[in-house]
Design a protein around this motif. Structure first.
Motif, short mmCIF file in Angstrom:
data_model
loop_
_atom_site.label_atom_id
_atom_site.label_comp_id
_atom_site.label_asym_id
_atom_site.label_seq_id
_atom_site.Cartn_x
_atom_site.Cartn_y
_atom_site.Cartn_z
N SER A 230 -4.22 7.24 -2.13
CA SER A 230 -3.82 5.93 -1.58
C SER A 230 -4.26 4.80 -2.48
O SER A 230 -5.35 4.83 -3.03
N HIS A 231 -3.40 3.81 -2.60
CA HIS A 231 -3.78 2.62 -3.37
C HIS A 231 -2.86 1.46 -3.02
O HIS A 231 -1.98 1.59 -2.18
N GLY A 232 -3.09 0.35 -3.68
CA GLY A 232 -2.32 -0.86 -3.39
C GLY A 232 -3.15 -2.07 -3.74
O GLY A 232 -4.18 -1.96 -4.40
N SER B 195 2.01 10.89 -9.99
CA SER B 195 0.73 10.31 -10.37
C SER B 195 0.97 9.08 -11.25
O SER B 195 1.92 9.04 -12.02
N GLU B 196 0.11 8.08 -11.10
CA GLU B 196 0.32 6.79 -11.76
C GLU B 196 -0.91 6.45 -12.61
O GLU B 196 -1.98 6.18 -12.08
N PHE B 197 -0.71 6.45 -13.93
CA PHE B 197 -1.76 6.01 -14.85
C PHE B 197 -1.34 4.65 -15.38
O PHE B 197 -0.25 4.50 -15.95
N TYR C 224 0.86 -1.19 0.00
CA TYR C 224 0.00 0.00 0.00
C TYR C 224 0.89 1.23 0.00
O TYR C 224 1.92 1.26 0.67
N HIS C 225 0.48 2.23 -0.75
CA HIS C 225 1.34 3.41 -0.84
C HIS C 225 0.59 4.64 -1.29
O HIS C 225 -0.50 4.56 -1.86
N ARG C 226 1.20 5.77 -1.00
CA ARG C 226 0.78 7.07 -1.54
C ARG C 226 2.02 7.66 -2.19
O ARG C 226 3.11 7.60 -1.63
FE LIG Z 1 1.28 2.75 -7.25
#
Ligand SMILES: [Fe+2]
Length: 454
Positions: free
Chosen positions: A376-378, A343-345, A337-339
């Protein structure tokens, strides 16, 4: 591996070498020897210089090409607005939500130009600062005797469905799924379908500078994408100085067109280091841990566009997740999990991605996701559960799969097309991915607290 087995066989010859100074002649002797602009060029050709960088840019980043052509490109009528200018919008909605899209549609009866849709981006091509991410889909070749160029930046094209037969001023490129190509700012080209198969894919456009190979640091002088594997067209020309051609220009997001009475594909010879090129992602030499923990995805960078203001911070990285072995011991093997301040597309060319369930409604081929600056995502809940409990034997992952990421230092916005008009946004993405995460916290009992002195 290491070369992709393509459904469509190669039909062109190429030169090789990333950013090498190359020269190529369709007719022997068409290049002047020892000078660029002799009083009379061989065979009655005109000399024309195409600059991809400022004249005074440092040598390592200076990119220009001298072309020798039948009629100079300046010979054309005034530009007029083209009808589909509205498609290439530059206004964005900036929102922090995690976003994911179902596979994008290929519209019927559209060509390369009509099938370009900006889904996200930021900045202004007039200031040469920013990026734009496109979804393209086309069901027919560009019209006969038509060409296109983009004054706004370089486009890195990632085909997902169908092959692109691209006729460029510098020669021809066949670009198939699992290959990418870069079409530099200003170079004229046209896109034809192969065997009438519709095409769909993704484009990363950079308004600043050009793509480079990433530095390798302690990795050494080989691995990741090797310079020798980039393929560049050889000179090829047609001789047509009498029929009407239409040339489209994307100029600050607006579409114009002009007419001329000669083909733009009349370059008999050229020399320099400003040209289109392609690369087979199957040739990428993937590096990973052979001990423990999950390295950052920067290790999978194919090409990068660096920010001169902040070394090591990319305007845009093109990163891939190819088939690879995972052998990390005592390691949660998917990304954690990370922030991210970047930006990640992400998009999926084929197969499935390690951190997301690829089932119906998940992260699917021809779909995409965006995790913006500090969003936040993961792994989704199912992936976390599986990866936390699996037997950590050496495992080959991603077989038959290729995911990629456009990673940018910019906060990117979403176009109205990306939010609503494409009708592919998944409304429950967050809930479906992370809503099922359980509280697994097991605090120590009182006796243990005493033991550790709390
Ligand atoms: Fe990521």
């Amino acid at each position: 591996m290491p070369i992709t087995q393509f459904k469509i066989p190669e039909k062109y010859r190429y030169q090789t070498g990333f950013l090498a100074n190359l020269e190529t002649e369709a007719i022997k002797g068409a290049l002047p020897i020892g000078q660029n602009s002799p009083q009379k060029c061989p065979y009655g050709l005109y000399a024309e210089k195409i600059s991809g960088s400022a004249f005074t840019a440092p040598r390592w980043e200076n990119q220009q090409t001298w072309v020798y052509r039948i009629i100079p490109s300046a010979a054309h009528s005034s530009f007029e607005n083209a009808p589909s200018a509205k498609r290439l919008e530059l206004s964005y909605n900036y929102i922090p939500d995690q976003l994911r899209w179902d596979p994008f549609d290929i519209e019927s009866d559209v060509d390369w130009i009509g099938g370009l849709h900006v889904v996200a981006g930021t900045g202004d091509p007039a200031l040469k600062n920013g990026v734009a991410y496109y979804i393209y889909g086309a069901s027919k070749s560009m019209a006969d005797k038509s060409a296109f160029y983009n004054a706004d930046g370089d486009m890195l094209v990632v085909p997902q469905t169908g092959s692109l037969d691209i006729c460029t001023e510098m020669g021809r490129l066949l670009v198939r799924p699992n290959e990418i190509c870069v079409l530099p700012r200003g170079i004229r080209y046209r896109v034809d379908l192969v065997e009438n198969e519709p095409i769909r894919g993704f484009i990363l456009e950079i308004y600043n500078g050009h793509f480079q190979l990433p530095e390798l640091g302690p990795i050494g002088s080989n691995c990741l994408a090797n310079a020798r594997d980039f393929q560049i067209p050889i000179a090829a020309y047609t001789h047509d100085s009498s029929s009407a051609w239409k040339v489209y220009s994307k100029f600050r997001g607006q579409l114009f067109h002009t007419t001329q009475t000669h083909t733009p594909f009349d370059i008999v010879a050229w020399e320099g280091r400003y040209y289109p090129y392609k690369y087979d992602l199957g040739r990428f030499n993937t590096i990973g841990t052979i001990s423990y923990d999950h390295p950052d995805p920067s290790l999978n960078t194919v090409l990068t566009a660096t920010s001169n203001a902040h070394p090591g911070t990319a305007i845009a990285d093109f990163v891939i997740f190819p088939p690879r072995w995972l052998v990390g011991e005592d390691t949660f093997r998917p990304p954690s999990y990370h922030r991210n301040c970047m930006s990640e597309f992400m998009g999926l060319i084929q197969g499935s991605y390690i951190a997301k369930d690829g089932g119906k409604g998940g992260f699917q081929a021809a779909g995409a996701s965006l995790h913006n600056c500090m969003s936040s995502h993961g792994p989704d809940a199912a992936t976390f559960d599986k990866a936390s409990n699996e037997n950590l034997v050496p495992l080959k992952v991603g077989v038959g799969s290729m995911a990629f990421m456009f990673e940018s230092c910019y906060m990117v916005g979403i176009t109205d097309w990306g939010l609503t008009k494409c009708r592919k946004l998944q409304p429950q993405y967050n809930e479906e991915s992370w809503g099922g995460l359980k509280d697994l916290f097991q605090p120590p009992n009182e006796l243990q607290l005493e033991t550790v002195g709390i």
